[in-house]
Design an enzyme around this catalytic site. Structure first.
Site, PDB file in Angstrom:
ATOM      1  N   GLY A   1     -10.032  -5.230   2.956  1.00  0.00           N
ATOM      2  CA  GLY A   1     -10.972  -5.147   1.685  1.00  0.00           C
ATOM      3  C   GLY A   1     -10.068  -4.831   0.482  1.00  0.00           C
ATOM      4  O   GLY A   1      -9.379  -5.944   0.051  1.00  0.00           O
TER       5      GLY A   1
ATOM      6  N   HIS B   1       0.878  -1.199  -0.105  1.00  0.00           N
ATOM      7  CA  HIS B   1       0.016  -0.119   0.116  1.00  0.00           C
ATOM      8  C   HIS B   1       0.782   1.362   0.174  1.00  0.00           C
ATOM      9  O   HIS B   1       1.860   1.121   0.690  1.00  0.00           O
ATOM     10  CB  HIS B   1      -0.717  -0.018   1.230  1.00  0.00           C
ATOM     11  CG  HIS B   1      -1.818  -1.038   1.358  1.00  0.00           C
ATOM     12  ND1 HIS B   1      -2.622  -1.595   0.413  1.00  0.00           N
ATOM     13  CD2 HIS B   1      -1.942  -1.896   2.285  1.00  0.00           C
ATOM     14  CE1 HIS B   1      -3.545  -2.562   0.830  1.00  0.00           C
ATOM     15  NE2 HIS B   1      -2.990  -2.830   2.162  1.00  0.00           N
TER      16      HIS B   1
ATOM     17  N   CYS C   1       1.132 -10.916  -3.677  1.00  0.00           N
ATOM     18  CA  CYS C   1      -0.006 -11.881  -3.565  1.00  0.00           C
ATOM     19  C   CYS C   1       0.405 -13.429  -3.693  1.00  0.00           C
ATOM     20  O   CYS C   1      -0.293 -14.377  -3.723  1.00  0.00           O
ATOM     21  CB  CYS C   1      -1.122 -11.765  -4.391  1.00  0.00           C
ATOM     22  SG  CYS C   1      -2.054  -9.906  -4.352  1.00  0.00           S
TER      23      CYS C   1
END
Length: 233
Positions: free
Chosen positions: A173, A95, A191
């Protein structure tokens, strides 16, 4: 059933502070549900959609592999980035500035009791938003999130997703790359998926910067329609 969703825009905020804030809202909804069942009452539960932008941070889901972070503690410090192992599903992600992060904290029993449907609708809200910019996107089988170029050698993820749910209450989220510095993804195996890239909306559009507030409004519109929710500020 309360289909009202309060929008909270936190601006640029530290990851850990935001995580603690999420946990407080999440626990508040759980407490109401537990109290309702114990006392056989029916107090409405609240729903929230948080928008936030984080300083550079890497987060690893509970089932993730720490080896997918390719930096030492010293290198993290050099890049001005932090790291947290957290309680969502999924592996490692990044992020940072230029990324729209959305944390829906919903009592799904106000909408539907289906986690699979919940994830698919979150994805669809991003897919429909991208379509408004003329960008075709979709899903990659077995891989949560929103992708471009699925089925080609140039498959790339534009929005990562990872959630936690308990008693049908959600937290964590999606992370949508709008004006993201993609260089930070070089420091992880995003991921945990090898051989596929990441992208950002501004790169796909070939422009210097996309209006993030405009993108947020489009996400809210599609979220409201898909979840049949009343969005309030």
């Amino acid at each position: 059933m309360n289909k009202e969703v309060q929008i909270l825009d936190l601006g640029l905020k530290d990851y850990k502070e935001t995580w603690d804030f999420q946990e407080a809202l999440f626990q508040g909804i759980l407490d109401v549900k537990i109290s309702n069942r114990r006392n056989e009452q029916n107090e409405p539960t609240k729903n929230y959609l948080i928008f936030v932008e984080h300083p550079h941070v890497y987060t690893l889901g509970k089932s993730g592999d720490f080896a997918n972070l390719l930096l030492s503690e010293e290198q993290l410090a050099e890049k001005g980035a932090s790291y947290y192992k957290i309680n969502r599903g999924g592996d490692i992600t990044y992020h940072g500035p230029g990324q729209i992060v959305g944390y829906p904290i919903l009592d799904l029993e106000n909408f539907f009791s289906d986690i699979h449907k919940y994830l698919r609708l979150l994805e669809e809200s991003i897919i429909l938003t991208l379509k408004e910019y003329g960008v075709e996107s979709g899903r990659s089988e077995g891989e949560t999130g929103v992708w471009l170029g699925v089925g080609t050698p140039f498959a790339r993820k534009i929005c990562a997703m990872g959630v936690r749910a308990s008693r049908w209450v959600t937290m964590h989220g999606f992370a949508f790359n709008v004006n993201a510095d993609l260089g930070y993804f070089d420091n992880i195996i995003p991921c945990g998926i090898r051989g596929k890239g990441v992208t950002s909306l501004h790169v796909e559009l070939g422009i210097e910067r996309v209006d993030e507030k405009e993108v947020e409004e489009k996400i809210i519109k599609h979220f409201s329609s898909l979840f049949e929710a009343e969005m309030v500020r």
